[in-house]
Design an enzyme around this catalytic site. Structure first.
Site, PDB file in Angstrom:
ATOM      1  N   VAL A  49      -0.495  -1.171  -0.984  1.00 55.41           N
ATOM      2  CA  VAL A  49      -0.846   0.250  -0.872  1.00 55.41           C
ATOM      3  C   VAL A  49      -1.223   0.568   0.573  1.00 55.41           C
ATOM      4  CG1 VAL A  49      -2.411   2.051  -1.681  1.00 55.41           C
ATOM      5  CG2 VAL A  49      -1.662   0.236  -3.261  1.00 55.41           C
ATOM      6  N   LYS A  50      -0.502   1.544   1.132  1.00 55.97           N
ATOM      7  CA  LYS A  50      -0.760   1.907   2.522  1.00 55.97           C
ATOM      8  C   LYS A  50      -1.735   3.084   2.567  1.00 55.97           C
ATOM      9  CE  LYS A  50       2.600   1.766   6.240  1.00 55.97           C
ATOM     10  NZ  LYS A  50       3.917   2.284   6.623  1.00 55.97           N
ATOM     11  N   VAL A  51      -2.796   2.935   3.349  1.00 59.23           N
ATOM     12  CA  VAL A  51      -3.766   4.026   3.524  1.00 59.23           C
ATOM     13  C   VAL A  51      -4.007   4.209   5.020  1.00 59.23           C
ATOM     14  CG1 VAL A  51      -4.917   3.517   1.308  1.00 59.23           C
ATOM     15  CG2 VAL A  51      -5.840   2.561   3.422  1.00 59.23           C
TER      16      VAL A  51
END
Ligand code: E4P
Length: 215
Positions: free
Chosen positions: A83-85
């Protein structure tokens, strides 16, 4: 240093995967939007079937609760989804919460070593410094990789991987490895350019000409 492909284009991923060099793929909202009309979940799961390694899928919420909600959803699509944040305090909160659920995060849009240290402390699996975009401002992007590498090396508790992002040319790949990156994520064109050399082409021509002319 591992090589990832920075694209959501299935044909590019299929081609580079066939070269045996790919350890993962990164996407972002711009790259997904370039593939007109694709379904986000479908494209991420399709990529995960082609490449056996981390596949980054980026959240679009600005608040931690929204990022966590999106992250939990993406992680359920395939065990290799990361998951990219963004590198913000809300992003840190999301990393911290997702890590408690054993969901791995890639903290993106990193432009200084302090952001990278904070991301690692929050539990990021990957930090993504954008070297090309730093170069564009007239500052040496590679010094960012060197600084993060020195900061991480100095702390044995940190296992966050340094992913050199925003790669623009083959020299960026080599300099990233020398500067201490664990991964470089590259546009397809840059991976192609990496294997091109006029002396290789000339050598092939010469060998073939000699072969054809042998007695
Ligand atoms: C990384 O994960 C990003 O998708 C990417 O490297 C951004 O690069 P750009 O500066 O070429 O858009």
């Amino acid at each position: 240093m591992q090589l990832y492909l920075d694209t959501a284009n299935i044909n590019e991923i299929r081609e580079a995967a066939s070269w045996g060099v790919l350890s993962g793929v990164t996407t972002n909202p711009t790259l997904i939007a370039k593939e007109k009309g694709v379904d986000f979940r479908q494209v991420i799961t399709e990529i995960a079937e082609l490449v056996n390694g981390p596949i980054s899928a980026e959240t679009v919420s600005l608040d931690a609760d929204g990022m966590v909600k999106e992250g939990v959803e993406y992680a359920a699509w395939h065990p290799n989804v990361i998951v990219k944040v963004p590198s913000t305090t809300e992003g840190l909160k999301a990393v911290y919460e997702l890590a408690k659920k054993d969901i791995r995060c890639n903290v993106t849009l990193c432009f200084n070593a302090a952001q990278a240290l904070m991301a690692a402390r929050a539990g990021a699996f990957i930090i993504s410094p954008f070297i090309g975009r730093v170069d564009d401002t007239g500052v040496d992007g590679m010094s960012l990789i060197r600084e993060i590498s020195a900061v991480y090396r100095q702390d044995p508790e940190i296992s966050t991987k340094i992913l050199a992002a925003s790669i623009r040319h083959p020299r960026h790949i080599i300099d990233s490895a020398i500067a201490g990156a664990d991964i470089a994520t590259c546009p397809f064109k840059v991976l192609q350019q990496s294997m091109r050399h006029p002396l290789t082409d000339r050598g092939i021509e010469q060998f073939l000409a000699d072969w054809r002319g042998r007695a």
